[in-house]
Each structure stands twice: as C-alpha cells, then as structure tokens.
Design a protein around this motif. Structure first.
Motif, PDB file in Angstrom:
ATOM      1  N   ILE A   1       0.843  -1.208   0.000  1.00  0.00           N
ATOM      2  CA  ILE A   1       0.000   0.000   0.000  1.00  0.00           C
ATOM      3  C   ILE A   1       0.872   1.250   0.000  1.00  0.00           C
ATOM      4  O   ILE A   1       0.619   2.213  -0.720  1.00  0.00           O
ATOM      5  CB  ILE A   1      -0.943   0.014   1.215  1.00  0.00           C
ATOM      6  CG1 ILE A   1      -1.828  -1.228   1.155  1.00  0.00           C
ATOM      7  CG2 ILE A   1      -1.802   1.276   1.222  1.00  0.00           C
ATOM      8  CD1 ILE A   1      -2.921  -1.240   2.171  1.00  0.00           C
ATOM      9  N   ALA A   2       1.927   1.225   0.817  1.00  0.00           N
ATOM     10  CA  ALA A   2       2.806   2.397   0.902  1.00  0.00           C
ATOM     11  C   ALA A   2       3.346   2.753  -0.471  1.00  0.00           C
ATOM     12  O   ALA A   2       3.503   3.929  -0.816  1.00  0.00           O
ATOM     13  CB  ALA A   2       3.954   2.117   1.864  1.00  0.00           C
ATOM     14  N   LYS A   3       3.600   1.745  -1.262  1.00  0.00           N
ATOM     15  CA  LYS A   3       4.239   1.969  -2.568  1.00  0.00           C
ATOM     16  C   LYS A   3       3.299   2.642  -3.571  1.00  0.00           C
ATOM     17  O   LYS A   3       3.737   3.134  -4.601  1.00  0.00           O
ATOM     18  CB  LYS A   3       4.775   0.650  -3.116  1.00  0.00           C
ATOM     19  CG  LYS A   3       5.912   0.145  -2.231  1.00  0.00           C
ATOM     20  CD  LYS A   3       6.597  -1.070  -2.781  1.00  0.00           C
ATOM     21  CE  LYS A   3       7.720  -1.460  -1.829  1.00  0.00           C
ATOM     22  NZ  LYS A   3       7.790  -2.882  -1.583  1.00  0.00           N
ATOM     23  N   ARG A   4       2.014   2.641  -3.265  1.00  0.00           N
ATOM     24  CA  ARG A   4       1.060   3.305  -4.175  1.00  0.00           C
ATOM     25  C   ARG A   4       1.096   4.825  -4.029  1.00  0.00           C
ATOM     26  O   ARG A   4       0.469   5.541  -4.785  1.00  0.00           O
ATOM     27  CB  ARG A   4      -0.360   2.831  -3.856  1.00  0.00           C
ATOM     28  CG  ARG A   4      -0.658   1.477  -4.423  1.00  0.00           C
ATOM     29  CD  ARG A   4      -2.157   1.244  -4.347  1.00  0.00           C
ATOM     30  NE  ARG A   4      -2.401  -0.028  -3.704  1.00  0.00           N
ATOM     31  CZ  ARG A   4      -3.324  -0.266  -2.790  1.00  0.00           C
ATOM     32  NH1 ARG A   4      -4.115   0.718  -2.387  1.00  0.00           N
ATOM     33  NH2 ARG A   4      -3.477  -1.453  -2.268  1.00  0.00           N
ATOM     34  N   TYR A   5       1.762   5.295  -3.002  1.00  0.00           N
ATOM     35  CA  TYR A   5       1.757   6.738  -2.733  1.00  0.00           C
ATOM     36  C   TYR A   5       3.113   7.346  -3.061  1.00  0.00           C
ATOM     37  O   TYR A   5       4.140   6.669  -2.985  1.00  0.00           O
ATOM     38  CB  TYR A   5       1.425   6.985  -1.252  1.00  0.00           C
ATOM     39  CG  TYR A   5       0.002   6.615  -0.923  1.00  0.00           C
ATOM     40  CD1 TYR A   5      -1.002   7.572  -0.922  1.00  0.00           C
ATOM     41  CD2 TYR A   5      -0.338   5.285  -0.668  1.00  0.00           C
ATOM     42  CE1 TYR A   5      -2.317   7.225  -0.646  1.00  0.00           C
ATOM     43  CE2 TYR A   5      -1.653   4.925  -0.399  1.00  0.00           C
ATOM     44  CZ  TYR A   5      -2.637   5.903  -0.388  1.00  0.00           C
ATOM     45  OH  TYR A   5      -3.939   5.558  -0.130  1.00  0.00           O
ATOM     46  N   ASP A   6       3.057   8.627  -3.407  1.00  0.00           N
ATOM     47  CA  ASP A   6       4.308   9.342  -3.664  1.00  0.00           C
ATOM     48  C   ASP A   6       4.808   9.897  -2.324  1.00  0.00           C
ATOM     49  O   ASP A   6       4.310  10.910  -1.842  1.00  0.00           O
ATOM     50  CB  ASP A   6       4.049  10.476  -4.661  1.00  0.00           C
ATOM     51  CG  ASP A   6       5.285  11.353  -4.829  1.00  0.00           C
ATOM     52  OD1 ASP A   6       6.356  10.994  -4.268  1.00  0.00           O
ATOM     53  OD2 ASP A   6       5.186  12.397  -5.502  1.00  0.00           O
ATOM     54  N   LEU A   7       5.771   9.204  -1.780  1.00  0.00           N
ATOM     55  CA  LEU A   7       6.288   9.626  -0.474  1.00  0.00           C
ATOM     56  C   LEU A   7       7.721  10.148  -0.626  1.00  0.00           C
ATOM     57  O   LEU A   7       8.553  10.030   0.273  1.00  0.00           O
ATOM     58  CB  LEU A   7       6.230   8.451   0.514  1.00  0.00           C
ATOM     59  CG  LEU A   7       4.832   7.830   0.674  1.00  0.00           C
ATOM     60  CD1 LEU A   7       4.856   6.650   1.630  1.00  0.00           C
ATOM     61  CD2 LEU A   7       3.815   8.866   1.162  1.00  0.00           C
ATOM     62  N   SER A   8       7.975  10.737  -1.790  1.00  0.00           N
ATOM     63  CA  SER A   8       9.349  11.146  -2.091  1.00  0.00           C
ATOM     64  C   SER A   8       9.829  12.295  -1.194  1.00  0.00           C
ATOM     65  O   SER A   8      11.014  12.532  -1.070  1.00  0.00           O
ATOM     66  CB  SER A   8       9.462  11.552  -3.559  1.00  0.00           C
ATOM     67  OG  SER A   8       8.479  12.530  -3.843  1.00  0.00           O
ATOM     68  N   LYS A   9       8.882  13.018  -0.571  1.00  0.00           N
ATOM     69  CA  LYS A   9       9.302  14.123   0.301  1.00  0.00           C
ATOM     70  C   LYS A   9       9.703  13.641   1.697  1.00  0.00           C
ATOM     71  O   LYS A   9      10.270  14.381   2.482  1.00  0.00           O
ATOM     72  CB  LYS A   9       8.156  15.145   0.439  1.00  0.00           C
ATOM     73  CG  LYS A   9       7.872  15.909  -0.832  1.00  0.00           C
ATOM     74  CD  LYS A   9       8.927  17.012  -1.022  1.00  0.00           C
ATOM     75  CE  LYS A   9       8.615  17.919  -2.181  1.00  0.00           C
ATOM     76  NZ  LYS A   9       8.883  17.324  -3.493  1.00  0.00           N
ATOM     77  N   LEU A  10       9.353  12.396   2.004  1.00  0.00           N
ATOM     78  CA  LEU A  10       9.606  11.876   3.347  1.00  0.00           C
ATOM     79  C   LEU A  10      11.099  11.597   3.522  1.00  0.00           C
ATOM     80  O   LEU A  10      11.661  10.748   2.835  1.00  0.00           O
ATOM     81  CB  LEU A  10       8.791  10.592   3.541  1.00  0.00           C
ATOM     82  CG  LEU A  10       8.711   9.997   4.936  1.00  0.00           C
ATOM     83  CD1 LEU A  10       8.129  10.989   5.928  1.00  0.00           C
ATOM     84  CD2 LEU A  10       7.855   8.726   4.911  1.00  0.00           C
ATOM     85  N   ARG A  11      11.712  12.344   4.447  1.00  0.00           N
ATOM     86  CA  ARG A  11      13.170  12.258   4.584  1.00  0.00           C
ATOM     87  C   ARG A  11      13.608  11.453   5.802  1.00  0.00           C
ATOM     88  O   ARG A  11      14.608  10.771   5.784  1.00  0.00           O
ATOM     89  CB  ARG A  11      13.713  13.688   4.697  1.00  0.00           C
ATOM     90  CG  ARG A  11      15.204  13.796   4.639  1.00  0.00           C
ATOM     91  CD  ARG A  11      15.668  15.245   4.658  1.00  0.00           C
ATOM     92  NE  ARG A  11      15.731  15.776   6.001  1.00  0.00           N
ATOM     93  CZ  ARG A  11      15.052  16.828   6.432  1.00  0.00           C
ATOM     94  NH1 ARG A  11      14.217  17.473   5.627  1.00  0.00           N
ATOM     95  NH2 ARG A  11      15.174  17.248   7.667  1.00  0.00           N
ATOM     96  N   PHE A  12      12.822  11.546   6.878  1.00  0.00           N
ATOM     97  CA  PHE A  12      13.271  10.935   8.127  1.00  0.00           C
ATOM     98  C   PHE A  12      12.074  10.422   8.911  1.00  0.00           C
ATOM     99  O   PHE A  12      11.074  11.125   9.062  1.00  0.00           O
ATOM    100  CB  PHE A  12      14.031  11.984   8.957  1.00  0.00           C
ATOM    101  CG  PHE A  12      14.680  11.420  10.189  1.00  0.00           C
ATOM    102  CD1 PHE A  12      15.773  10.569  10.096  1.00  0.00           C
ATOM    103  CD2 PHE A  12      14.202  11.742  11.461  1.00  0.00           C
ATOM    104  CE1 PHE A  12      16.376  10.039  11.233  1.00  0.00           C
ATOM    105  CE2 PHE A  12      14.804  11.219  12.606  1.00  0.00           C
ATOM    106  CZ  PHE A  12      15.889  10.370  12.479  1.00  0.00           C
ATOM    107  N   MET A  13      12.181   9.186   9.414  1.00  0.00           N
ATOM    108  CA  MET A  13      11.070   8.588  10.164  1.00  0.00           C
ATOM    109  C   MET A  13      11.582   8.144  11.532  1.00  0.00           C
ATOM    110  O   MET A  13      12.593   7.431  11.609  1.00  0.00           O
ATOM    111  CB  MET A  13      10.530   7.365   9.432  1.00  0.00           C
ATOM    112  CG  MET A  13      10.237   7.601   7.949  1.00  0.00           C
ATOM    113  SD  MET A  13       9.289   6.254   7.231  1.00  0.00           S
ATOM    114  CE  MET A  13      10.395   4.873   7.464  1.00  0.00           C
ATOM    115  N   ALA A  14      10.906   8.563  12.578  1.00  0.00           N
ATOM    116  CA  ALA A  14      11.341   8.209  13.925  1.00  0.00           C
ATOM    117  C   ALA A  14      10.175   7.604  14.705  1.00  0.00           C
ATOM    118  O   ALA A  14       9.011   7.782  14.347  1.00  0.00           O
ATOM    119  CB  ALA A  14      11.877   9.440  14.650  1.00  0.00           C
ATOM    120  N   SER A  15      10.519   6.883  15.754  1.00  0.00           N
ATOM    121  CA  SER A  15       9.513   6.172  16.547  1.00  0.00           C
ATOM    122  C   SER A  15       9.880   6.248  18.017  1.00  0.00           C
ATOM    123  O   SER A  15      11.054   6.286  18.376  1.00  0.00           O
ATOM    124  CB  SER A  15       9.485   4.710  16.091  1.00  0.00           C
ATOM    125  OG  SER A  15       8.870   3.885  17.050  1.00  0.00           O
TER     126      SER A  15
END
Ligand code: PRX
Length: 584
Positions: A323-337
């Motif tokens: 599902i994630a791959k269907r979206y344009d997430l090219s602006k997403l630079r950093f993911m934290a948890s």
C-alpha cells in the motif's frame, strides 16, 4: 537472530543537523544551545515566546505554523502570526478572569485547534499547562486534576457531561470550565470558549517567566500509589529545541507530523513545542489511525519528518508494504519512533515500505525530551534505541544493598541511568518529594528501565524493572486499575499486569478474587469489565479479567504481580521466598 546493520551513506549526512555524532557530542554544551534562543529580558525564558513570538519578531509571522486536518478532511491553516493571535486571545481570556502566574490549566481534548492555542496562551500567561488524554474515564481525570489543583479546564460539552460534571463539586479549586463544541444549552458553571475567545483581544504581552518557573505538568504512573505529576519548567524548551533538531533533524523548511496524542507528553514536547521553536510546519490530524488515510496525509501534505510509535507501525505492517508503494512519499526524509520497544522487524520493514528505516528513540515523561536516539547520519542497528543525545550522559548501573555501581562491560544488563543536568529534566513530582528523591542515587537519575549497552555505545532496551504497563504506547499504573476494580462490591482482591499483545505491545489484564459466596460467572466478569471501562475509560481499563480463588501475596499482604505474570506467561516463578506459605 542477528539483524544486519543498516548502513548510512555519505549523502545521508549531507544537510543533516547532526552530521557527525562523535564530533558534535564532543563539542556540545547546553549553554551554547540556550544562546540560540531569545530569552526574555533580565534572564527570563518562556516556551511560548520561543515557539511563536520569536519567529513573528524575526519577520516569519506569515509562515505556516500549523495545518489542522479535520475528521472530514477539512483544513484549517494557522500561520505563526495566526497561531500567536489565537494564543493571545486565550491568554486574555485567562487574564480577564484573574487566572494568573502558576495557576493550573488542564485540557481534556482530542486533536483540535483550540488545544494548540490554549497550550501556548497558557504559557504566555505564565500559567501551567496540563494536558489529559481524552480517552481517560472520570476516575483518572478526577485524580489528576485533584493532584494538580486544577483551576481551569478546557474540554468539550460531551466530555464534560460524561466525565467531569458528576464529580465537579468535589474539586473546589476548579473555577473555570471552558467548552468547545457546545450546544445552546450550556451546563451550569461552564463558559462557551468560542464566544469569549471572539470577544478577547488578539494582542497580549507575554508575562515574564524565569527559566525555573513551572510551565508544564505531565502525569505519569508508577507501580504503586496515585499518579505522579512530573513538573517541567520553561528551561525545558532548550532541550525540546535541540533534541528536535538533532534527533528528529528538524529544519525550518520541514513539514513535520507527530502522530502522538496531545494528552501525553510526546504530543506536547514534539507535537507542539520542538517543531515550532525550530520554525517548521506542524501537521495535526484529528482522525484516529487509518492506514490509507495516513499514507494519503504523508503524500498530500508532503511530510518530510514523521514521528510515530511502534503500535502504529505494527498496524501499518499488518496492512502490508504494498500500500505504501502506491503513494508518492518522495518528500519523506526521516522517520522516527518512540514510546515502546520497536521490534527490529519494524525498523527493517520501514526500508521495505519506504526505502528508509524507522529511527527508534527513547525517553520518558520525567526526562521531558529525547535522551537516546538513532540519527540520520548514524548506522542503525535494528532493535537498538541508539546512542545518547549530545549533552546526555547515560550509563548501565547495578543497585545492590543501597549501593549503585556502573557496569562498563558491554551487553551487561542493568538499569538505565542518566546523569541529571539537562534542561528538560523534571524538577519534581508535584507534592511528592519522597517519590522524587527515590529516583536518584549516587548522582544518577534511575529510569526504571532495564537495558544493555554494546561496545559501540548503542543502547538496547530489555524491559521495565517495575510493574507499570505499556499498552499502545500509553503508560498505565496497575494500582490505578486495581483501585477502580476494588470499588466493585463483588471484589475482594485484584492484581493487574500487562500481557504481551502482537499489536499494542501489552494489554491490561486483571486477576480478581471474589468475596465469599459470590460466584465467578461470565455475567459478573462482563459486569466488571464494564465497570472498569466506565470508570477508567477504554485506554486504561483491562481488556481481560480472570477469576482466581486466591491471589499470590507476600507475607505482608502485597499482591505479587510478578508471580501472576510469570504464571500467566508460563515463565519461571523466580524468587518466591516472600510468598505466603499457604499460597505455595
Ligand atoms: O519503558 C520505557 C518506554 O516508555 C517509558 C516511558 O513512558 P512515558 O513516560 O509514557 O514516555 C513518554 C515519552 C516517550 C520508558 O521508561 N519507552 C519509551 N521509549 C522507548 C521505550 N521502551 C523501549 N524503546 C523505546 N524507544
């Protein structure tokens, strides 16, 4: 299983605020960090000034500070100037009613724009802001507002009628209740916030606060006793600002989404303060978790930095990486948890779904800000919380017979401890000096977490050393749950533990011994579940209740939760020398 290290490339360092961990950590000082903020004349400091007014004064008032996305996708935008004006109105509403420096302003709200204006307006007025989780039931709300000596409450009419009105008369300190989403038929003793905000002036001069003046009161839970109000001061903003910059890599042009609920500390430190002091744009989504919706928000809002939690990551994993791959997430630079253990599978799944790992970080209500983290420029070891922030000294310690000893040996398990002295460390548990003192020994702050450190200085979470429960990232004190169940006339004894859950990490389970002559029927079990839910709210109430003839107790009569848990999980019972003889 050994997880392969996720190597960072030279380009991952490019433009990162923390390009070289070792070098930065060597030269860092909190005094230097403090010098990046304005302060107030005469050595003062105010969180809201640094978050809002500093930008307006520097000519950045038109920049988008907050974009709110409503449940039905309606948008409301607030520039720094706009959010500042709303905060000023709220500060004036407080001032007109004589609510003044040090008074406690509580909120019981979901993710609504009013909350952000109120938090900042409260700080501008030099009052203390204390957010409550809107999924709490009446008992946890009443307990926290009583401990905090609440003078003002901001909530909705529906929450008020259900969760506050029934006991309001018992809390003499509560003078003002402001409602949003209210009908024409206001409950007695309440005020329509919208009406008074509209009538208030949108200019307000921030009341002077010193760095050590109380600013925020965040409740947390221990193994026993009542909830604890961790006191945070305006100086904390130095840590919010720097940790946001270093651990979350916040830049002024970034669009930042923190999914934490504002009723918990992450929703304040990183859901309000850190992104604003760093001049970024904050995304707030009113709706509850929904995988498709979340991907859509990441895409449409062009989110660059995303701060979320393991439970949410596991829910996304369930739906699948496709599902994630269907979206344009090219602006997403950093993911934290943050907030609970992030399984190595979750870190690696990030790479599969987004082309980049989730970066785990660790902190507590007491520490006020991130203490240990994985950084954009540093290799990630899946399953590790990362390395201490510049300016933070961590250690693994062992407590034996009142003595505290640091363990230097790599991968030795002990209690995670920190050397106090960073700006966002709590200054106390409100009115609980003894409990506060117990957190310190031999110059260390003792976190209550068990951890290990490897030879590269990465920290690995092992578990809690006490009985508190982490469910969907929310810290739950077993005593609070036990107390609510004990109020039920059928109940003689209760022990509450957390049991593992594949999505929420842990869920609350209660073991109940009934009074003599009462039958353990299914109807009674359901009745008890309903009783707990009604009193505590869905976030805290047990998901399961099991009846027992007796509960294991020490000779002094304390219920041995540890043993309940070992038996529930089929683990070795450990040292049971203090167990009452007839229970063996
Ligand atoms: O046990 C640790 C767990 O959450 C506790 C702190 O909870 P709370 O005060 O609600 O924190 C709110 C701010 C995060 C810690 O003592 N915890 C937090 N982060 C992690 C974690 N456990 C494992 N890994 C983490 N990254």
């Amino acid at each position: 299983m050994e997880w392969e290290r996720i190597r960072k490339r030279p380009e991952d360092r490019l433009g990162a605020n923390l390009a070289d961990y070792d070098e930065y950590a060597r030269t860092f000082s909190w005094a230097q960090a403090r010098a990046e903020l304005d302060g107030l004349p005469g050595g003062g400091l105010n969180i809201a000034h640094e978050a809002i007014d500093r930008h307006i004064l520097a000519g950045r008032g038109n920049k988008l500070a907050l974009r709110w996305i409503g449940r039905n996708d309606e948008l409301r935008d607030f520039s720094y100037a706009g959010l500042g004006a709303a905060a000023n109105r709220f500060a004036n509403v407080l001032a007109e009613r004589g609510v003044s420096k040090g008074d406690r302003v509580f909120s019981l709200l979901g993710r609504v724009p009013e909350l952000y204006a109120a938090a900042l307006g409260t700080l501008k007025r030099a009052c203390v802001f204390s957010p409550l989780f809107s999924a709490f039931g009446p008992e946890p709300i009443k307990a926290r507002m009583a401990i905090g000596n609440a003078k003002v409450l901001l909530t909705t009419e529906a929450f008020y009628r259900r969760k506050v009105e029934p006991w309001r008369q018992e809390l003499a300190s509560l003078e003002h209740v402001f409602l949003i989403d209210c009908s024409n038929n206001l409950p007695p003793g309440t005020t329509d916030l919208g009406a008074v905000m509209a009538a208030a002036s949108d200019s307000f001069e921030t009341v002077w606060t010193g760095p050590e003046d109380m600013a925020l009161l965040h409740f947390t839970s221990g193994t026993t006793g009542r909830p604890k109000g961790a006191v945070h001061v305006h100086e904390a903003v130095v840590a919010h600002h720097m940790t946001g910059r270093l651990a979350l890599d916040l830049h002024a042009d970034d669009i930042f989404w923190c999914t934490a609920d504002p009723g918990w500390i992450t929703g304040t430190s990183y859901g309000i303060i850190a992104p604003l002091t760093n001049g970024a744009t904050l995304i707030v989504d009113q709706a509850e978790f929904d995988a498709e919706r979340w991907y859509r928000i990441l895409q449409e809002q062009k989110v660059a930095i995303w701060y979320t939690a393991p439970t949410a990551i596991r829910m996304l994993m369930k739906v699948g990486a496709e599902i994630a791959k269907r979206y344009d997430l090219s602006k997403l630079r950093f993911m934290a948890s943050v907030g609970e253990p992030l399984n190595p599978e979750g870190v690696v799944w990030g790479v599969e779904a987004f082309g980049k790992p989730f970066h785990d970080n660790w902190w507590q209500t007491e520490t006020g800000g991130i203490m240990i983290a994985n950084y954009p420029s540093m290799d990630v070891k899946p399953g590790s919380m990362g390395r201490p922030l510049p300016g933070i000294t961590a250690g693994i310690i062992e407590r034996t017979a009142g003595e505290v000893r640091e363990i230097a040996r790599p991968m030795a398990m002990g209690e995670l401890a920190l050397r106090p002295g960073w700006p966002s460390m709590m200054r106390g548990y409100l009115n609980e000096e003894e409990r506060y003192k117990k957190c310190f020994a031999s110059g260390w702050y003792l976190t209550g977490d068990l951890a290990m450190r490897d030879s590269d200085g990465y920290y690995w979470f092992v578990g809690r050393s006490d009985d508190v429960i982490k469910s969907a990232g929310h810290l739950i004190g077993p005593f609070e749950v036990e107390s609510a169940l004990m109020e039920h006339p059928a109940v003689a004894e209760v022990g509450v533990i957390g049991v593992p859950d594949p999505t929420a990490g842990e869920v609350v389970k209660a073991f109940v011994a009934l009074k003599n002559g009462i039958d353990p029927t299914e109807a009674l079990r359901k009745n008890l579940l309903g009783h707990a839910r009604q009193r505590l709210g869905p976030a805290v109430a047990p998901k399961d209740i099991a009846f027992r003839q007796n509960l294991p107790k020490t000779r002094s009569g304390k219920i041995m939760r540890r043993l309940l848990k070992a038996r529930e999980l089929g683990l070795p019972e450990g040292d049971i020398s203090t167990l009452e003889s007839e229970e063996r």
